[in-house]
Scaffold this motif. Sequence first.
Motif, PDB file in Angstrom:
ATOM      1  N   THR A 209     -11.140   3.254 -12.487  1.00  0.00           N
ATOM      2  CA  THR A 209     -12.553   3.668 -11.772  1.00  0.00           C
ATOM      3  C   THR A 209     -12.084   4.604 -10.514  1.00  0.00           C
ATOM      4  O   THR A 209     -10.778   4.339 -10.495  1.00  0.00           O
ATOM      5  N   ASP A 210     -13.571   5.181  -9.603  1.00  0.00           N
ATOM      6  CA  ASP A 210     -13.055   5.672  -8.460  1.00  0.00           C
ATOM      7  C   ASP A 210     -13.387   4.538  -7.210  1.00  0.00           C
ATOM      8  O   ASP A 210     -13.566   5.094  -6.493  1.00  0.00           O
ATOM      9  N   ARG A 211     -13.386   3.600  -6.951  1.00  0.00           N
ATOM     10  CA  ARG A 211     -13.779   2.766  -6.901  1.00  0.00           C
ATOM     11  C   ARG A 211     -12.652   1.929  -5.523  1.00  0.00           C
ATOM     12  O   ARG A 211     -11.642   1.719  -6.616  1.00  0.00           O
ATOM     13  N   VAL A 212     -13.179   1.451  -4.847  1.00  0.00           N
ATOM     14  CA  VAL A 212     -12.488   0.984  -3.804  1.00  0.00           C
ATOM     15  C   VAL A 212     -13.065  -1.403  -3.379  1.00  0.00           C
ATOM     16  O   VAL A 212     -14.707  -1.055  -3.182  1.00  0.00           O
TER      17      VAL A 212
ATOM     18  N   GLY B 222      -8.185  -2.535   1.181  1.00  0.00           N
ATOM     19  CA  GLY B 222      -9.188  -3.295   0.101  1.00  0.00           C
ATOM     20  C   GLY B 222      -8.165  -2.462  -0.840  1.00  0.00           C
ATOM     21  O   GLY B 222      -6.886  -2.685  -1.003  1.00  0.00           O
ATOM     22  N   ILE B 223      -8.506  -2.585  -2.452  1.00  0.00           N
ATOM     23  CA  ILE B 223      -8.143  -2.352  -3.673  1.00  0.00           C
ATOM     24  C   ILE B 223      -8.920  -1.236  -3.706  1.00  0.00           C
ATOM     25  O   ILE B 223     -10.128  -1.134  -4.226  1.00  0.00           O
ATOM     26  N   ARG B 224      -8.099  -0.620  -4.797  1.00  0.00           N
ATOM     27  CA  ARG B 224      -8.162   1.042  -5.180  1.00  0.00           C
ATOM     28  C   ARG B 224      -8.464  -0.089  -7.074  1.00  0.00           C
ATOM     29  O   ARG B 224      -7.092  -0.124  -7.311  1.00  0.00           O
TER      30      ARG B 224
ATOM     31  N   TYR C 231      -3.611  -3.987  -9.434  1.00  0.00           N
ATOM     32  CA  TYR C 231      -4.359  -3.524  -9.158  1.00  0.00           C
ATOM     33  C   TYR C 231      -3.527  -2.617  -7.507  1.00  0.00           C
ATOM     34  O   TYR C 231      -2.836  -3.280  -6.448  1.00  0.00           O
ATOM     35  N   PRO C 232      -3.525  -1.591  -7.456  1.00  0.00           N
ATOM     36  CA  PRO C 232      -3.036  -1.333  -6.139  1.00  0.00           C
ATOM     37  C   PRO C 232      -3.767  -1.128  -4.905  1.00  0.00           C
ATOM     38  O   PRO C 232      -5.233  -1.172  -5.301  1.00  0.00           O
ATOM     39  N   TYR C 233      -2.836  -1.229  -3.578  1.00  0.00           N
ATOM     40  CA  TYR C 233      -3.936  -1.721  -2.440  1.00  0.00           C
ATOM     41  C   TYR C 233      -3.969   0.256  -2.273  1.00  0.00           C
ATOM     42  O   TYR C 233      -3.380   1.064  -3.110  1.00  0.00           O
ATOM     43  N   ALA C 234      -6.103   0.578  -2.040  1.00  0.00           N
ATOM     44  CA  ALA C 234      -5.501   1.519  -1.435  1.00  0.00           C
ATOM     45  C   ALA C 234      -5.353   2.263  -0.536  1.00  0.00           C
ATOM     46  O   ALA C 234      -5.857   4.258  -0.832  1.00  0.00           O
ATOM     47  N   ASP C 235      -4.831   2.288   0.199  1.00  0.00           N
ATOM     48  CA  ASP C 235      -3.383   3.246   0.965  1.00  0.00           C
ATOM     49  C   ASP C 235      -2.229   3.235   0.292  1.00  0.00           C
ATOM     50  O   ASP C 235      -1.391   4.030   0.632  1.00  0.00           O
ATOM     51  N   GLY C 236      -2.455   3.025  -1.032  1.00  0.00           N
ATOM     52  CA  GLY C 236      -0.557   3.381  -1.907  1.00  0.00           C
ATOM     53  C   GLY C 236       0.280   2.765  -1.022  1.00  0.00           C
ATOM     54  O   GLY C 236       1.433   2.483  -2.031  1.00  0.00           O
ATOM     55  N   SER C 237      -0.021   1.160  -0.729  1.00  0.00           N
ATOM     56  CA  SER C 237       2.035   0.571   0.097  1.00  0.00           C
ATOM     57  C   SER C 237       2.132  -0.464  -1.214  1.00  0.00           C
ATOM     58  O   SER C 237       3.309  -1.296  -0.864  1.00  0.00           O
ATOM     59  N   GLY C 238       1.597  -0.612  -1.685  1.00  0.00           N
ATOM     60  CA  GLY C 238       1.730  -2.026  -2.764  1.00  0.00           C
ATOM     61  C   GLY C 238       0.977  -2.194  -3.150  1.00  0.00           C
ATOM     62  O   GLY C 238      -0.286  -1.505  -4.046  1.00  0.00           O
TER      63      GLY C 238
ATOM     64  N   GLY D 113      -0.032   2.521 -16.723  1.00  0.00           N
ATOM     65  CA  GLY D 113       1.016   2.019 -15.942  1.00  0.00           C
ATOM     66  C   GLY D 113      -0.220   0.869 -15.017  1.00  0.00           C
ATOM     67  O   GLY D 113       0.802   0.446 -14.311  1.00  0.00           O
ATOM     68  N   PHE D 114      -1.246   0.361 -15.255  1.00  0.00           N
ATOM     69  CA  PHE D 114      -2.160  -0.668 -14.856  1.00  0.00           C
ATOM     70  C   PHE D 114      -1.430  -2.094 -15.305  1.00  0.00           C
ATOM     71  O   PHE D 114      -2.063  -2.897 -14.702  1.00  0.00           O
ATOM     72  N   LEU D 115      -0.888  -1.886 -16.488  1.00  0.00           N
ATOM     73  CA  LEU D 115      -0.391  -3.315 -17.578  1.00  0.00           C
ATOM     74  C   LEU D 115       0.867  -4.465 -16.775  1.00  0.00           C
ATOM     75  O   LEU D 115       1.766  -3.581 -17.346  1.00  0.00           O
TER      76      LEU D 115
END
Length: 493
Positions: free
Chosen positions: A262-265, A256-258, A215-222, A341-343
């Motif tokens: 989905t397009d949800r945070v 937050g988490i993206r 689950y990527p961070y919403a700001d793309g940092s990790g 790439g999320f698995l």
Amino acid sequence: MNDSTTEDNNSKNDLPKGYEFTEVEKRWYAYWQEHNTFAARMEEGRDSFSIVIPPPNITGVLHVGHALNNTLQDILIRYHRMKGDNTLWVPGTDHAGIATQNVVERQLAAENKTRHDLGRDQFIERVWSWRREKGGTIINQLKRLGASCDWDRERFTMDEGLSRAVRTVFVRLYNEGLIYKGDYIVNWCPRCHTALADDEVEHEPTSGKLYYLRYPYADGSGQVVVATTRPETMLGDTAVAVHPDDERYRGLDKVGIRLPLTDRVIPVIFDHHVQREFGTGALKVTPSHDRDDYEIGLRHNLERRKVMDDRGVMNEAAGKYAGLDRFKCRTAIVADLQEQGFLEKIEDYRHAVGKCYRCGTVVEPMTSKQWFVSVRPLADKAVQAVRDGRIRIFPNTWYNSFYAWMDNIRDWCISRQIWWGHRIPAWTCDACGEMVVAEIDPDTCPKCGSGSLTRESDVLDTWFSSALWPFSTLGWPEKTRELEVFYPTSVLI
């Protein structure tokens, strides 16, 4: 005396070569019944002893557990009867809502029909017909077993008197605030299309998979990695939870988490329920499809996002996966997660999977509007009765189990989305929306006077009527001589 007469007399007196237990037992049992040997007495000045047989399902047949249980009851009953006590053993059967409806629905399926083809009233009559034809099997088996029940007092949980007791208790508990209707997480059977109580779910050890998702961070940092056995439920995630003392995730509540696919945070929340040492220490939270997550959602006021319908099919909230069966959706989601790439990885995993006790379908936890009994006030009284010694448990090793059960008890979901059973005595006014709960069918709304009322379609959990069995079978809510002499009952095995 001639030889032929002597031969006739000898043949009458000859013992059979083998013991014909069937004939002997049949003859003696008939003698006992003819002479009312099992009939209860209610004489002044005598001690009383009573047992109400835990009512077996009318769909069932005796197994060795019934034989043991009823033999123990019979020993106690016969002992107290021979002592001269006022002794009562009440027999009867349970209407077994889901089980019985399933039996009759299978009959209809063989005729290429469904219950909806008949309609509610005709279907219920069909069930009563089945009961009259087939429902006595287990009672006849109890008699063959030699059970010394007072058969003149045989009862059925759908008898008129017992139905009245059910209505009376329901209305009283509702008026006392102990019965309510609301949204809650329940065990849902997609095959039977009904909620199930916890004890109607059988947990079977099953070889499955544990999916690790990025689950990527919403700001793309990790990113954070979460694990689940049901990746299709991620579409209903509304948060990721971590322990408040877990330094690895400090400050993430501001990021937050993206949510993948989905397009949800969704937010990161801190909750002590999360085990830091388990896996990555991060937990996906799906309040509408997991019991623990539901409680977390309540504590943090999270959105409840239901992504399946009552058939276990993904609904419109599932986006492009809408219309897929939940297990086909799992396959599709895993493929998409891997492609994007999320698995992280997949591991073999042995875990307990809940299944419907009647049809074997995998149960789906989901939020649903149901009727509930607020159990905690009742559980507290039960605990006090045990602590006071008014109820004793044998053997003593079971006391701790009893207290643990009472301490962890949850509100009881008592509504079932089937037709066979005690229909809930509640009506909604079509004009003003007032809820009317009454022992007698109302003609008008007490609030606005409208005569347009819609009856609740759900029936009560079978155990609701079974729970009243010890006193409803003795004539309650009337004040009967039987209640005076034999209630409370002496033993429950």
